[in-house]
Write a protein that holds these residues in place. Sequence first.
Motif, PDB file in Angstrom:
ATOM      1  N   SER A 197     -29.105  54.462 -27.907  1.00 51.75           N
ATOM      2  CA  SER A 197     -28.688  53.305 -28.707  1.00 51.75           C
ATOM      3  C   SER A 197     -27.899  52.303 -27.884  1.00 51.75           C
ATOM      4  O   SER A 197     -27.962  51.101 -28.135  1.00 51.75           O
ATOM      5  N   GLU A 198     -27.170  52.782 -26.883  1.00 53.26           N
ATOM      6  CA  GLU A 198     -26.282  51.897 -26.133  1.00 53.26           C
ATOM      7  C   GLU A 198     -27.060  50.850 -25.317  1.00 53.26           C
ATOM      8  O   GLU A 198     -26.546  49.774 -25.026  1.00 53.26           O
ATOM      9  N   GLU A 199     -28.311  51.163 -24.969  1.00 50.78           N
ATOM     10  CA  GLU A 199     -29.106  50.212 -24.190  1.00 50.78           C
ATOM     11  C   GLU A 199     -29.384  48.943 -24.994  1.00 50.78           C
ATOM     12  O   GLU A 199     -29.584  47.879 -24.438  1.00 50.78           O
ATOM     13  N   PHE A 200     -29.449  49.076 -26.305  1.00 50.52           N
ATOM     14  CA  PHE A 200     -29.838  47.949 -27.150  1.00 50.52           C
ATOM     15  C   PHE A 200     -28.733  47.473 -28.080  1.00 50.52           C
ATOM     16  O   PHE A 200     -28.744  46.355 -28.548  1.00 50.52           O
ATOM     17  N   TYR A 201     -27.797  48.352 -28.397  1.00 49.89           N
ATOM     18  CA  TYR A 201     -26.722  47.998 -29.324  1.00 49.89           C
ATOM     19  C   TYR A 201     -25.392  48.391 -28.689  1.00 49.89           C
ATOM     20  O   TYR A 201     -24.738  49.329 -29.143  1.00 49.89           O
ATOM     21  N   PRO A 202     -24.977  47.705 -27.592  1.00 46.47           N
ATOM     22  CA  PRO A 202     -23.780  48.164 -26.881  1.00 46.47           C
ATOM     23  C   PRO A 202     -22.532  48.055 -27.737  1.00 46.47           C
ATOM     24  O   PRO A 202     -22.229  46.999 -28.266  1.00 46.47           O
ATOM     25  N   LYS A 203     -21.831  49.149 -27.914  1.00 46.88           N
ATOM     26  CA  LYS A 203     -20.649  49.162 -28.756  1.00 46.88           C
ATOM     27  C   LYS A 203     -19.516  49.934 -28.099  1.00 46.88           C
ATOM     28  O   LYS A 203     -18.440  50.045 -28.665  1.00 46.88           O
ATOM     29  N   GLY A 204     -19.792  50.553 -26.943  1.00 46.08           N
ATOM     30  CA  GLY A 204     -18.749  51.325 -26.301  1.00 46.08           C
ATOM     31  C   GLY A 204     -18.493  52.660 -26.966  1.00 46.08           C
ATOM     32  O   GLY A 204     -17.465  53.280 -26.763  1.00 46.08           O
TER      33      GLY A 204
END
Length: 276
Positions: A197-204
């Motif tokens: 998910s972090e590749e497309f929705y970066p939230k830390g």
Amino acid sequence: MRRIFHISDVHFGPPHLPRVSDGVIEHVERHRPDVVVLSGDLTQRAKPHQFQEARRFVDRIPVPTLVVPGNHDVPLFRFWERIFVPFGAYRKNFAEELEPTYRDEELLIVGINTAFNWTWKDGRITPGRLLEVAEILEETPESVFKVVVAHHHMIPPPNFGTQRVLTNAYEAIDLFSTCGVDLILSGHLHQAYIGNSEEFYPKGRPPVVILHSGTTTSSRGRMGERARNTCNWIEAGPESMTVSHLRWHPELERFAEHSRHLYPRQERVPYTLEGI
Ligand SMILES: [Fe+2]
Ligand SMILES: [Fe+2]
């Protein structure tokens, strides 16, 4: 440790390949997963006899199963049905429940129905269903391995151009990464893919692993999996998860491992705004 066999897009009807679906049953009999997940598109045209064939196939699987519908399980051309009872044939001939849940002491799997009757192929998650899923996730202990299953994809894999992700994908990923979901299973694109998910929705936040299966038993493979049949084998433990992409080999008449991916199951750090 729990073992999940993930199949998808079995498409009973003209594109279905009976020898390959026999191979699915043989694989289950040989390797005995704890659960088999089928992420939608059971049929080609949502016809009653296609759902009945899908039912007979699932009934042959000798371990627990969890199934959600796909866009092909809503009638495309039977307009009255499509408008007023889009899941009438599914419920009558396959299963009453569209969004089942599997739960044991180590594993939770939540099904989400992303198919609906306004478009012919796009998907969505309703805000109401997201709230229900949030409640299920919140009441589940942190140690339990948490899986969400939806037919439509939430991240756009490479080589699919402008293919849209499902409506409310951003909100869904926001919730799943907050609530400690470990893995999202999808199908629909007829090509296997693994990302996070972090590749497309970066939230830390700790990323959620996102896993797509290709079409497991139909002739409708796309892009790099044209004329191929694929599925996934997942081994989920308290410390880590291993995901294997499997491919059907016609010459061997069985599924064999194509690639393997290892993910540590990180200790979840409380989410803060710092550093975002
Ligand atoms: Fe499909
Ligand atoms: Fe689909």
